[in-house]
Motif scaffolding. Structure first.
Motif, mmCIF file in Angstrom:
data_model
loop_
_atom_site.group_PDB
_atom_site.id
_atom_site.type_symbol
_atom_site.label_atom_id
_atom_site.label_comp_id
_atom_site.label_asym_id
_atom_site.label_seq_id
_atom_site.Cartn_x
_atom_site.Cartn_y
_atom_site.Cartn_z
ATOM 1 N N VAL A 1 1.252 6.793 -3.595
ATOM 2 C CA VAL A 1 2.331 6.467 -2.711
ATOM 3 C C VAL A 1 2.963 5.263 -3.272
ATOM 4 O O VAL A 1 2.708 4.356 -2.843
ATOM 5 C CB VAL A 1 1.777 5.997 -1.383
ATOM 6 C CG1 VAL A 1 2.814 5.317 -0.574
ATOM 7 C CG2 VAL A 1 1.177 7.096 -0.639
ATOM 8 N N PHE B 1 6.261 3.435 -3.289
ATOM 9 C CA PHE B 1 7.625 3.781 -3.001
ATOM 10 C C PHE B 1 8.448 3.243 -4.087
ATOM 11 O O PHE B 1 9.522 2.897 -4.031
ATOM 12 C CB PHE B 1 8.063 3.254 -1.690
ATOM 13 C CG PHE B 1 7.995 1.817 -1.562
ATOM 14 C CD1 PHE B 1 8.726 1.200 -0.595
ATOM 15 C CD2 PHE B 1 7.217 1.045 -2.402
ATOM 16 C CE1 PHE B 1 8.668 -0.143 -0.452
ATOM 17 C CE2 PHE B 1 7.167 -0.296 -2.255
ATOM 18 C CZ PHE B 1 7.889 -0.889 -1.274
ATOM 19 N N TRP C 1 6.502 -1.115 -8.014
ATOM 20 C CA TRP C 1 5.548 -1.825 -7.188
ATOM 21 C C TRP C 1 4.663 -2.689 -8.048
ATOM 22 O O TRP C 1 4.052 -2.221 -9.000
ATOM 23 C CB TRP C 1 4.758 -0.806 -6.393
ATOM 24 C CG TRP C 1 4.286 -1.428 -5.154
ATOM 25 C CD1 TRP C 1 4.782 -2.544 -4.563
ATOM 26 C CD2 TRP C 1 3.218 -0.991 -4.364
ATOM 27 N NE1 TRP C 1 4.097 -2.824 -3.443
ATOM 28 C CE2 TRP C 1 3.125 -1.887 -3.298
ATOM 29 C CE3 TRP C 1 2.329 0.064 -4.451
ATOM 30 C CZ2 TRP C 1 2.163 -1.750 -2.322
ATOM 31 C CZ3 TRP C 1 1.390 0.199 -3.483
ATOM 32 C CH2 TRP C 1 1.306 -0.694 -2.418
ATOM 33 N N ARG D 1 8.400 -8.693 -4.084
ATOM 34 C CA ARG D 1 8.194 -7.480 -4.865
ATOM 35 C C ARG D 1 9.322 -7.414 -5.879
ATOM 36 O O ARG D 1 10.493 -7.456 -5.515
ATOM 37 C CB ARG D 1 8.250 -6.243 -3.982
ATOM 38 C CG ARG D 1 6.953 -6.014 -3.269
ATOM 39 C CD ARG D 1 6.979 -4.717 -2.509
ATOM 40 N NE ARG D 1 5.761 -4.613 -1.725
ATOM 41 C CZ ARG D 1 5.559 -3.703 -0.792
ATOM 42 N NH1 ARG D 1 6.501 -2.825 -0.512
ATOM 43 N NH2 ARG D 1 4.424 -3.674 -0.136
ATOM 44 N N LEU E 1 13.855 -5.169 6.714
ATOM 45 C CA LEU E 1 14.453 -5.128 8.054
ATOM 46 C C LEU E 1 14.639 -6.532 8.625
ATOM 47 O O LEU E 1 15.717 -6.910 9.084
ATOM 48 C CB LEU E 1 13.512 -4.325 8.965
ATOM 49 C CG LEU E 1 14.109 -3.293 9.870
ATOM 50 C CD1 LEU E 1 14.842 -2.243 9.061
ATOM 51 C CD2 LEU E 1 12.996 -2.626 10.692
ATOM 52 N N TYR F 1 -2.484 1.979 3.967
ATOM 53 C CA TYR F 1 -1.982 1.787 2.606
ATOM 54 C C TYR F 1 -0.585 2.392 2.467
ATOM 55 O O TYR F 1 0.324 1.771 1.902
ATOM 56 C CB TYR F 1 -2.949 2.453 1.630
ATOM 57 C CG TYR F 1 -2.477 2.488 0.196
ATOM 58 C CD1 TYR F 1 -2.761 1.429 -0.670
ATOM 59 C CD2 TYR F 1 -1.768 3.572 -0.293
ATOM 60 C CE1 TYR F 1 -2.334 1.464 -1.975
ATOM 61 C CE2 TYR F 1 -1.334 3.609 -1.600
ATOM 62 C CZ TYR F 1 -1.616 2.555 -2.447
ATOM 63 O OH TYR F 1 -1.182 2.596 -3.745
ATOM 64 N N ALA F 2 -0.416 3.597 3.014
ATOM 65 C CA ALA F 2 0.867 4.287 2.891
ATOM 66 C C ALA F 2 1.963 3.531 3.626
ATOM 67 O O ALA F 2 3.068 3.346 3.102
ATOM 68 C CB ALA F 2 0.760 5.707 3.426
ATOM 69 N N LYS G 1 2.129 0.406 4.300
ATOM 70 C CA LYS G 1 2.453 -0.841 3.591
ATOM 71 C C LYS G 1 3.324 -0.541 2.372
ATOM 72 O O LYS G 1 4.269 -1.258 2.068
ATOM 73 C CB LYS G 1 1.172 -1.534 3.130
ATOM 74 C CG LYS G 1 0.583 -2.427 4.201
ATOM 75 C CD LYS G 1 -0.515 -3.310 3.619
ATOM 76 C CE LYS G 1 -1.368 -3.884 4.740
ATOM 77 N NZ LYS G 1 -2.798 -3.801 4.449
ATOM 78 N N ALA G 2 2.965 0.540 1.681
ATOM 79 C CA ALA G 2 3.717 0.889 0.473
ATOM 80 C C ALA G 2 5.148 1.294 0.815
ATOM 81 O O ALA G 2 6.080 0.979 0.084
ATOM 82 C CB ALA G 2 3.018 2.009 -0.269
ATOM 83 N N LEU G 3 5.310 1.979 1.943
ATOM 84 C CA LEU G 3 6.647 2.433 2.324
ATOM 85 C C LEU G 3 7.529 1.298 2.804
ATOM 86 O O LEU G 3 8.737 1.328 2.656
ATOM 87 C CB LEU G 3 6.544 3.492 3.425
ATOM 88 C CG LEU G 3 6.075 4.859 2.949
ATOM 89 C CD1 LEU G 3 5.657 5.707 4.130
ATOM 90 C CD2 LEU G 3 7.171 5.552 2.170
ATOM 91 N N GLY G 4 6.941 0.296 3.418
ATOM 92 C CA GLY G 4 7.754 -0.768 4.012
ATOM 93 C C GLY G 4 8.203 -0.370 5.411
ATOM 94 O O GLY G 4 7.623 0.527 6.028
ATOM 95 N N ASP G 5 9.256 -1.023 5.888
ATOM 96 C CA ASP G 5 9.701 -0.813 7.268
ATOM 97 C C ASP G 5 10.043 0.646 7.522
ATOM 98 O O ASP G 5 10.991 1.169 6.938
ATOM 99 C CB ASP G 5 10.944 -1.658 7.549
ATOM 100 C CG ASP G 5 10.702 -3.131 7.317
ATOM 101 O OD1 ASP G 5 9.693 -3.645 7.820
ATOM 102 O OD2 ASP G 5 11.529 -3.765 6.636
#
Lengths: 420, 126
Positions: free
Chosen positions: A20, A22, A41, A68, A86, B27-28, B30-34
């Protein structure tokens, strides 16, 4: 989970099932330079794409603030801080935020007393009418009237600098713009100010904060610039920005920028803000992002930026691309940049197809995402001119299904510039 | 209550009685963000393990969410429509996505337990 798209950087669907992160990002301005998309990341091992990237003089500050870091336009830039996109966005609308925009190019042109008349040959702005210390938003155009880059032109205020202009260009265009300006204006001396960084202090409290360091907030209105001293360093300060809020862009000597940035961040109103919030702020403010809402196949007329051309220039022409721009001005352009507000909460991202009530394609989303101040999805895009009127119902094809939406006037959030 | 199980794609599932609650891992989130939008499947939908059943959108990205096990969707978390940020606040709790009535109660045992998932994450981020 699998990644579908990401924002603010053009990239088609990504198939990625292992991790994951992003963080696969490719940005328009660096895409051609890098040639690949890159993981951003920080905890993921750096890929080759991170090599050959430049760092701004504030890089160490970003790292110490736990940003980041992502590759953007050939630079390693902070996309967000631990505050998160946000909250960073909302903080700028409510208080003040500090942005590192040192990746943008700062160019000084020096010629004769007719420097601004010279500039009118290569850009459509009405530079001759500018008052000392005034700023204009303008473009470099190609012969087809397409936008090579959008930029800011400042006429210096100082009497002994009236043979100069100061230009700020996009990071991705800095080298190309510089080369184009030099080749089109061979008798003008062009200098890239590599010894200067650029930071932006934006938000309703920005003036109050900056007033503790210099008197620029008293001296400048929106789209005015001047020279001021902050902590002993000579700074070029513009009352302008990319958020729709009152604010300042401050050109600072590289050697002093970290000290000055830390001083601003020490003020209680100020938080550091990354590229993520910069993107959502400018989208809500209806401002174009080059490589997305503007590119070489789009003219200022199509982009609904005729206001930046100036009345005399529209009539007289005399700039690169004028023939096509003037033709579109008299006959109308086939497509137009508009705001699009999806109903409901589902987001429509860049490249989303726009269709009419019968499902016939009429355009494409060029910027789209979540607007934190709007508290919902917001988009910009191009539609056929007959659909460009505010209130026109359209549909956005999201994951294969039509999502109802309306054409709206821009901006989504009213501008709050200080006009005196 | 059975222990929480995890997929390599960062979904979690926890059997409680004869219904398994499912969501995305901490974990997911956090990785994605808002997280700003979650699209959930219709109740009654029959799903297969690995099938895309939901979409989660953050301020940065959109990601698909897969069914961790075979079964039927018997409930979805309607609160996420109004407060998608709940996933960031409590990914493993109030931020659950949907509940599945498993076709096979043992299927989840093939997935990673908490300890294995944590070492799997370490492998992703050495």
């Amino acid at each position: 989970m699998r990644k579908l798209w990401l924002i603010f950087f053009r990239l088609p669907v990504l198939i990625w099932r292992r991790i994951v992160c992003f963080g696969r990002i490719s940005c328009p301005n660096s895409e051609s330079a890098l040639g690949i998309t890159t993981l951003f990341w920080r905890t993921i091992p750096m890929t080759d794409a991170f090599t050959d990237l430049r760092r701004t003089p504030l890089y160490d500050l970003h790292v110490s603030l736990q940003a980041r870091i992502v590759p953007f336009a050939g630079y390693e830039m902070p996309v967000q801080y631990p505050t998160g996109i946000l909250k960073e966005h909302l903080h700028v609308r409510a208080s003040a935020g500090l942005f590192d925009v040192s990746h943008m190019g700062q160019i000084v042109l020096e010629g004769g007393p007719d420097i601004r008349a010279q500039l009118e040959k290569i850009m459509p702005g009405d530079f001759q009418e500018m008052e000392p210390g005034a700023i204009r938003y303008s473009f470099l155009l190609n012969e087809q009237g397409g936008v090579i880059d959008d930029l800011m032109v400042t006429r210096p205020a100082a009497p002994d600098e009236q043979n100069m202009v100061f230009i700020v260009v996009n990071a991705g265009g800095r080298d190309e713009d510089f080369a184009i300006i030099k080749s089109r204006l061979p008798n003008v001396k062009a200098m890239m100010l590599n010894d200067r960084s650029l930071i932006a202090l934006q938000g309703p409290q920005a003036a109050k904060v900056l007033a503790r360091f210099c008197d620029a907030p008293d001296k400048l209105k929106f789209m005015q610039a001047g020279k001021f001293t902050i902590s002993g360093s000579l700074c070029f300060i513009s009352r302008s920005g990319y958020t729709g809020e009152d604010g300042f862009e401050i050109s600072v000597p590289n050697a002093a920028v970290e000290k000055i940035a830390r001083a601003f961040l020490g003020e209680p109103e100020v938080l550091p803000i990354g590229l993520g919030a910069r993107d959502s702020l400018r989208l809500e403010a209806g401002l174009c992002l080059y490589g997305h809402d503007l590119e070489t196949a789009i003219t200022p007329v199509e982009a609904n930026l005729v206001w930046a051309i100036g009345k005399r220039r529209r009539q007289e022409g005399g700039f690169t691309g004028a023939a096509i721009v003037q033709k579109q001005l008299s006959e109308g352009a086939k497509r137009k940049r508009v705001g699009i507000k999806p109903e409901g909460r589902a987001l429509a991202r860049e490249h989303t197809e726009i269709v009419d009530n019968n499902g016939v394609p009429i355009g494409t989303v060029t910027s789209g995402g979540f607007g934190p101040s709007v508290d919902g999805p917001v988009c910009m895009g191009y539609v056929e001119t007959s659909f460009a009127k505010a209130g026109t119902p359209v549909s956005l094809i999201v994951r294969g299904k039509p999502l109802p939406a309306k054409i709206v006037s821009l901006p989504f959030v009213p501008h709050r510039y200080f006009r005196g | 209550m059975a222990q929480t199980r995890f997929t390599k794609e960062h979904e979690w599932t926890r059997l409680d009685g004869d219904v398994a609650t499912c969501g995305i891992s901490d974990y997911a989130q956090k990785a994605l963000g808002d997280i700003v939008y979650v699209e959930l499947p219709p109740v009654g939908k029959k799903v297969k393990q690995g099938e895309q059943v939901a979409v989660v959108e953050s301020s940065k990205a959109a990601s698909e969410v897969y069914a961790p096990i075979d079964g039927e969707i018997v409930a979805v978390n309607d609160n996420l429509a109004g407060s998608p940020g709940t996933v960031n606040e409590a990914a493993m709790g109030d931020g659950w996505f949907f509940k599945i009535k498993p076709a096979n109660a043992e299927q989840a045992d093939q997935l990673m337990n908490e300890a294995n998932y944590q070492s799997y994450l370490k492998g992703l981020n050495p």
